[in-house]
Scaffold this motif. Structure first.
Motif, PDB file in Angstrom:
ATOM      1  N   GLU A 445      -3.194  -7.423   3.120  1.00 20.92           N
ATOM      2  CA  GLU A 445      -4.109  -6.452   3.709  1.00 20.92           C
ATOM      3  C   GLU A 445      -4.446  -6.783   5.152  1.00 20.92           C
ATOM      4  O   GLU A 445      -4.508  -5.883   6.003  1.00 20.92           O
ATOM      5  N   ALA A 468      -2.980   5.599  -0.087  1.00 26.54           N
ATOM      6  CA  ALA A 468      -4.436   5.716  -0.016  1.00 26.54           C
ATOM      7  C   ALA A 468      -4.917   6.596  -1.150  1.00 26.54           C
ATOM      8  O   ALA A 468      -4.477   7.735  -1.295  1.00 26.54           O
ATOM      9  N   ASP A 470      -7.901   7.894  -1.646  1.00 24.69           N
ATOM     10  CA  ASP A 470      -8.806   8.974  -1.292  1.00 24.69           C
ATOM     11  C   ASP A 470      -8.167  10.007  -0.380  1.00 24.69           C
ATOM     12  O   ASP A 470      -8.842  10.840   0.210  1.00 24.69           O
ATOM     13  N   SER A 471      -6.792   9.961  -0.260  1.00 26.25           N
ATOM     14  CA  SER A 471      -6.088  10.955   0.540  1.00 26.25           C
ATOM     15  C   SER A 471      -5.531  12.020  -0.386  1.00 26.25           C
ATOM     16  O   SER A 471      -5.016  11.704  -1.469  1.00 26.25           O
ATOM     17  N   ALA A 494      -8.689   7.628   5.837  1.00 25.08           N
ATOM     18  CA  ALA A 494      -8.460   7.228   4.449  1.00 25.08           C
ATOM     19  C   ALA A 494      -8.494   5.714   4.319  1.00 25.08           C
ATOM     20  O   ALA A 494      -8.169   4.978   5.248  1.00 25.08           O
ATOM     21  N   SER A 495      -8.853   5.257   3.131  1.00 28.18           N
ATOM     22  CA  SER A 495      -8.885   3.817   2.867  1.00 28.18           C
ATOM     23  C   SER A 495      -7.611   3.408   2.138  1.00 28.18           C
ATOM     24  O   SER A 495      -7.271   4.008   1.105  1.00 28.18           O
ATOM     25  N   THR A 497      -4.968   1.780  -0.320  1.00 20.85           N
ATOM     26  CA  THR A 497      -5.025   1.234  -1.669  1.00 20.85           C
ATOM     27  C   THR A 497      -4.666  -0.246  -1.620  1.00 20.85           C
ATOM     28  O   THR A 497      -3.622  -0.619  -1.075  1.00 20.85           O
TER      29      THR A 497
END
Length: 731
Positions: A445, A468, A470-471, A494-495, A497
C-alpha cells in the motif's frame, strides 16, 4: 535379445509347442472378455474428457511463476474467479444517442443469461465515437464454448441494424480454443481411424484383418482413457485439449504398429506350423521382446518430460506413457487372442498356407521381393550411399535456423476465422490496444504512488487504475497526482481496496496484450519494480504468456539432452554395443534436424504461419527420436541376429530385406495418424502433425532404408564394437 519381426529358426515346426486344450479355450476367452469390459466401461468417457480438462494457460505454469502468484492474489481483490468477457460493439458511423441507449438495454439484458456472474459494466464509448466496450464477468465453471456464442446471438438479435457485436478478451479466446478442440472426440478419431484402415486394407488385402487390428487400437485407447480420466478427476494428472489429442493419436499409431509386428510374425508361423496354437505361442515369443524394447524406449523418452517446469509438458509424459503401456498390452494380449480364435480365416481371402519346407535361414535375399532388391542395391555402394544421404540431410537441417519458435500471439493460436480475434482488432482500432487485458501489479500500500509513477513512465502503458470498493466500476484511475474520483464531477476520490497491506494496480497496455511489444513492457516493468525498494508482483494475460514461453524454452534446453542420453543408454544395453547406438542416435537426430528444417521453410513460405510455440521443437524431438528410434531397433536387432549366422555384411542385407515391408507399413501408419492432428485447427497441433509425420516418413524411407544399412555395411563388424560380435566369425 529381442527378435524383430520376420521368420527365423528351424526349417520345420509342424510339431511346435503344444498348448493344453483347456488353456487354448480359456485364456483367449478371458482376455477378450476383459478387454471388452474395459472398452465398454471406458468408451463413454470420450464424451466426458472436458469434465476433467482445462485449457487455462496459467493452470500449467509452475507455482513459482510470477504470473501464477499474481493470479492467486488478484482473486482476493475481486472476490470472484469470474473470467472477463469484453464485448466490442462497433458502428459504421458515429454512434447516436438512440443507438447508445439500445446498446445499454441490450447489454443489461445479458444479466439474465445463465453463466453471467457479477455486475456488467456500463457501455464505455471510444474517443472516436464509433465503438463502445462492455465488460461482462462469466462464471469460470461455465462452458464458454456455448456461453460466448450465446452472448453474441443475444446481442445480434437485440441491437439495431448497422451495429456489430463481438466477444473478445480472455473469455472470447477461451471459447475459440474450446470450439477448436471440440472435434477431438469425433473428427480427429474418425480421420485417424479412416487413414489407418485404408493403409491396412492396402497392406493386408484382407477384409477381417484390418478391422481386427483397428479394434485392438480402439480397445487400447478406451482402456487408457478410462484410467487417465479417473487420475485427472483425482487431480493426479492434468489434461488439456492438446494432451488429449496427442494421447488419441499416439495410442492408435503405436498400437497399430505393434499389431503389425505381431501379425507379420503370426502369418509367417502359420505358413510353417500346422496348428494355430503352436503358431500363436511361437509368434508371441518372437514379438514380446521387440515390442517391449520399443515401447520401453518410447516410455523412457516421454517420462523425461517430467523434468519440465510447465505442467502441460510434465503431465503429457505420464499420460502418453500410460497410453503406450495399454497399446503394448492390447497388441500382446487382445490381438493374439482374437487371431487365435479366428485362425487363418482372419487373413481371408489370402489364407496363409502351411508349408513345412519354409526356411528363412536358407532362403535367398531376393525372395523378399522389392526389399530384397533394395538391400542388394545398398550393398553394392554403401559408402557412396551413406555419404550422399548424410549430405542431403545435413543441407535440410540448415532450414531449422529459420524456425521462429519464440511464441505466437494468443489471437493466432486458432487457425481460421475467430470472432475473438476480430474483436481484438476492433478493440485496438477504437481503444487502447490492451484494453480489457491489463497488466496486474500487486504492490504494498505504501508503494502505491511510486509504483504508479513507474508504470506511467513506461511508453507501453496507456493508463493506470486501482481496485476500489467504493467506485461504481470497481476501480479508479491513478495519476501522478494520486487516486482520482470515478463518478460525477465533485465526487470524492475513491479509496483503494487493501488486502493484507497490498493493493492491485491495473495498467492498460498501449499494445495488443498478446504482442511482442506488450511482453517487452511486462519485462521492463518487472525489471523496474524488481528493485529492492519494491515487493511488486506483475501478472495478467500478457505475463502468463511470457512466463509460459520462458518456461517452455527452459524445458527445451534441459529435456532434449536428457532424452538423448537416456535413449543412448537403453540402446547400448539392448544392442550390447557402444558404436552402433551412437550411430543410430546420430542418424535419428540428423533426421529430426532435417524434418525441422523443412518444416520451418514450409511454415514460413507456404503456410505463412506467424511463428511457433517454444514447445514445438521439444515435442517434435521427443516424438521423432523416441518413435523413430524404434524402427532402427527393429532393423538392427534383426541385423545382429542374422550377423551371428551369416556374417556382418550378409546380416545387414538380410535384416533390411526381412524387416523392410513390416517396418515401412508401421511408418506409414504412424505418419498417417499424426497427420490426422492437422484436422484440429490449433496452430500447435498442426505444426506438430507436419513435423512428426514428415519426420517419420523421412526416417522410414531414407534413414532406415539407406543411411543406417549403408553405414553398417561400410563399417562391417566394427559397428558392434566393443561386443564379441565385432571380433567373431559367423556360425
Amino acid at each position: 535379445m529381442p527378435t524383430p519381426p520376420g521368420p527365423s529358426g528351424p526349417t520345420h515346426r509342424g510339431s511346435g509347442p503344444r498348448v493344453p486344450r483347456a488353456l487354448r479355450i480359456l485364456i483367449p476367452a478371458v482376455l477378450i472378455l476383459v478387454w471388452l469390459a474395459a472398452a465398454g466401461i471406458g468408451g463413454p468417457y470420450f464424451g466426458r474428457v472436458d469434465e476433467v480438462s482445462s485449457n487455462d494457460r496459467t493452470a500449467y505454469l509452475p507455482d513459482s511463476a510470477e504470473a501464477t502468484r499474481a493470479q492467486a492474489l488478484a482473486g482476493d481483490f475481486s472476490g470472484s474467479d469470474a473470467i472477463p468477457a469484453i464485448i466490442v460493439i462497433t458502428g459504421e458511423q458515429e454512434l447516436t444517442e438512440d443507438q447508445l441507449g439500445a446498446i445499454t438495454d441490450a447489454t443489461e439484458a445479458l444479466d439474465d443469461v445463465d453463466g453471467v456472474e457479477g455486475e456488467i459494466s456500463p457501455p464505455i464509448p471510444s474517443e472516436d465515437g464509433l465503438a463502445v466496450q462492455v465488460f461482462v464477468p462469466l462464471d469460470a465453471d461455465a462452458d464458454l464454448g456455448d456461453l460466448v456464442p450465446q452472448l453474441e446471438e443475444e446481442l445480434s438479435s437485440d441491437l439495431p441494424a448497422g451495429l456489430t457485436a463481438r466477444v473478445t478478451g480472455p473469455a472470447g479466446f477461451s471459447a475459440d480454443l474450446g470450439a477448436a478442440f471440440a472435434g477431438i472426440d469425433g473428427l480427429l478419431l474418425g480421420v485417424a481411424l479412416a487413414a489407418v484402415l485404408i493403409i491396412l486394407v492396402i497392406v493386408y488385402r484382407s477384409v477381417l484383418l484390418p478391422l481386427i487390428v483397428l479394434s485392438t487400437s480402439m480397445f487400447a485407447l478406451c482402456a487408457a482413457l478410462l484410467l487417465i480420466w479417473h487420475l485427472a478427476a483425482a487431480d493426479v494428472l492434468l489434461l488439456s485439449g492438446q494432451t488429449q489429442g496427442i494421447l488419441f493419436i499416439l495410442v492408435i499409431g503405436a498400437a497399430t504398429d505393434y499389431s503389425l509386428l505381431y501379425v507379420a510374425r503370426y502369418r509367417d508361423e502359420l505358413r510353417r506350423q500346422q496348428r494355430k496354437g503352436a503358431a500363436t505361442v511361437t509368434a508371441l515369443r518372437g514379438t514380446v521382446e521387440p515390442v517391449l524394447a520399443s515401447g520401453g524406449t518410447v516410455i523412457a523418452g516421454l517420462l523425461c518430460l517430467l523434468l519440465s517446469d510447465l505442467k502441460s509438458n510434465s503431465t503429457l509424459g505420464p499420460v502418453a506413457a500410460i497410453g503406450i503401456v495399454f497399446a503394448m498390452l492390447a497388441a500382446l494380449t487382445l490381438l493374439p487372442a482374437i487371431l487365435y480364435v479366428a485362425g487363418r480365416v482372419a487373413f481371408w481371402p489370402r489364407h496363409p498356407v502351411y508349408d513345412p519346407s519354409t526356411s528363412d535361414v536358407s532362403s535367398p535375399v531376393l525372395d523378399h521381393g522389392v526389399w530384397g532388391r533394395i538391400a542388394t542395391a545398398v550393398a553394392r555402394r554403401p559408402r557412396t550411399i551413406w555419404m550422399l544421404t548424410a549430405i542431403v540431410l545435413a543441407v535440410g537441417c540448415a532450414g531449422a535456423l529459420q524456425l521462429k519458435a519464440d511464441g505466437v500471439p494468443q489471437s493466432d493460436l486458432v487457425i481460421g476465422s475467430s470472432s475473438a480475434r476480430d474483436g481484438q482488432v476492433a478493440l485496438g482500432e477504437h481503444f487502447p490496444a490492451g484494453a480489457g487485458s491489463p497488466v496486474q501489479v500487486i504492490v504494498d500500500e505504501e508503494d502505491l504512488q511510486a509504483s504508479t509513477d513507474l508504470l506511467l513512465q513506461d511508453d507501453g502503458i496507456d493508463s493506470v487504475s486501482v481496485t476500489a470498493e467504493d467506485s461504481p466500476s470497481g476501480s479508479a484511475p491513478v495519476t501522478a497526482d494520486g487516486v482520482q474520483a470515478q463518478g460525477p464531477p465533485g465526487s470524492p476520490a475513491a479509496s483503494p481496496t487493501v488486502v493484507d497491506g497490498r493493493v492491485l494496480l491495473q495498467g492498460t497496455l498501449a499494445d495488443a496484450p498478446d504482442s511482442a511489444a506488450a511482453e517487452q513492457t511486462v519485462r521492463d516493468l518487472r525489471a523496474a519494480l524488481g528493485h529492492e525498494d519494491f515487493t511488486a508482483i506483475v501478472g495478467g494475460e500478457t505475463a502468463t504468456a511470457l512466463d509460459t514461453n520462458d518456461a517452455s524454452a527452459h524445458d527445451r534446453a534441459l529435456i532434449i539432452p536428457v532424452v538423448l542420453v537416456v535413449i543412448l543408454l537403453i540402446l547400448m544395453m539392448l544392442l550390447r554395443s557402444i558404436l552402433a547406438p551412437i550411430l543410430l542416435v546420430a542418424t535419428t537426430v540428423l533426421s529430426f534436424g532435417t524434418a525441422l528444417g523443412v518444416a520451418a521453410l514450409v511454415f514460413q513460405h507456404v503456410f505463412a504461419f506467424p511463428g511457433a510455440d517454444p514447445a514445438v521443437p521439444l515435442y517434435g524431438f521427443v516424438f521423432l527420436v523416441a518413435l523413430g528410434i524404434d524402427y532402427n531397433i527393429f532393423l538392427m536387432t534383426r541385423v545382429r541376429e542374422e550377423a551371428l549366422h551369416q556374417g556382418a555384411r550378409e546380416g545387414v542385407v538380410r535384416g533390411l530385406a526381412v524387416t523392410g515391408g513390416v517396418i515401412t507399413s508401421a511408418g506409414l501408419v504412424l505418419a498417417a495418424t499424426f497427420a490426422a492432428l492437422s484436422v484440429i485447427p490449433i496452430l500447435f497441433l498442426v505444426q506438430i502433425a507436419f513435423i512428426v509425420a514428415f519426420g517419420v516418413l523421412l526416417d522410414t524411407f531414407v534413414v532406415r532404408t539407406l543411411l543406417v544399412p549403408a553405414l553398417a555395411l561400410d563399417l562391417g563388424r566394427a559397428i558392434w564394437w566393443p561386443s564379441r560380435l565385432s571380433r567373431r566369425t559367423p556360425r
